[in-house]
Design a protein around this motif. Structure first.
Motif, short mmCIF file in Angstrom:
data_model
loop_
_atom_site.label_atom_id
_atom_site.label_comp_id
_atom_site.label_asym_id
_atom_site.label_seq_id
_atom_site.Cartn_x
_atom_site.Cartn_y
_atom_site.Cartn_z
N LEU A 84 -4.04 67.89 -25.02
CA LEU A 84 -4.55 69.22 -24.71
C LEU A 84 -3.90 69.91 -23.51
N PHE A 116 -1.40 72.85 -23.90
CA PHE A 116 -1.81 74.23 -24.16
C PHE A 116 -2.09 75.01 -22.88
N VAL A 124 4.21 72.09 -27.56
CA VAL A 124 2.92 72.73 -27.83
C VAL A 124 2.62 72.65 -29.33
N LEU A 125 3.63 72.91 -30.15
CA LEU A 125 3.45 72.82 -31.59
C LEU A 125 3.06 71.40 -32.02
N GLY A 164 -0.47 70.64 -31.12
CA GLY A 164 -1.39 71.28 -32.07
C GLY A 164 -1.48 70.51 -33.38
N VAL A 206 -3.58 67.34 -32.75
CA VAL A 206 -5.01 67.62 -32.67
C VAL A 206 -5.56 67.92 -34.07
N ALA A 207 -4.85 68.72 -34.86
CA ALA A 207 -5.32 69.06 -36.21
C ALA A 207 -5.37 67.83 -37.11
#
Length: 108
Positions: free
Chosen positions: A67, A70, A80-81, A84, A87-88
Motif C-alpha cells: 500500500l 500508492f 504502483v501498477l 494494485g 492487492v486486487a
C-alpha cells in the motif's frame, strides 16, 4: 491457487527489487510472508482447515506492505501498477478461499 501464486511472487521479491522500489527490507519481509504462506497453502490444499485463517491473514498482510506505493512519492508507475495488481489478486484469492466450492459450482 491464486494465493499460492502470490506467495511465489513474494518469494521472488528480493530478486526483483532495485533496493528502493520496494526497499530491500520490504522485499525481504514479503519473501518471508511468501514462504510462510506457501507452507500454509500446502497444508490447506491437503485439507487442514486450520491453515486457512492464518493464510488469509498473511496474504492480507503482504498486500498491506504494498500500500505505501500508492502514497509515497517518487514511486515508478510500474511499481504502483504492480502493487494494485497484488492487492486486487489478494482480494480475489481471499474471496475464492472463503466461498465454498459448492456455491461456485451452483452459480453456473
Amino acid at each position: 491457487m491464486v494465493l499460492g501464486v502470490l506467495s511465489v511472487v513474494d518469494l521472488a521479491g528480493p530478486l526483483a527489487t532495485d533496493g528502493e522500489h520496494p526497499p530491500m527490507e520490504i522485499a525481504l519481509i514479503g519473501a518471508a510472508l511468501g514462504l510462510l504462506s506457501l507452507i500454509l497453502v500446502v497444508l490447506a490444499w491437503r485439507g487442514k482447515r486450520r491453515a486457512v485463517v492464518p493464510l488469509i491473514a498473511l496474504r492480507v498482510l503482504s498486500a498491506v506492505t504494498a500500500l505505501p506505493a500508492f502514497f509515497v512519492g517518487d514511486v515508478p508507475a510500474i511499481a504502483v501498477l504492480l502493487a494494485g495488481v497484488l492487492v486486487a489478486l489478494t482480494a480475489l484469492g481471499v474471496a475464492l478461499v472463503l466461498v465454498p466450492a459448492r456455491q461456485l459450482a451452483g452459480a453456473r
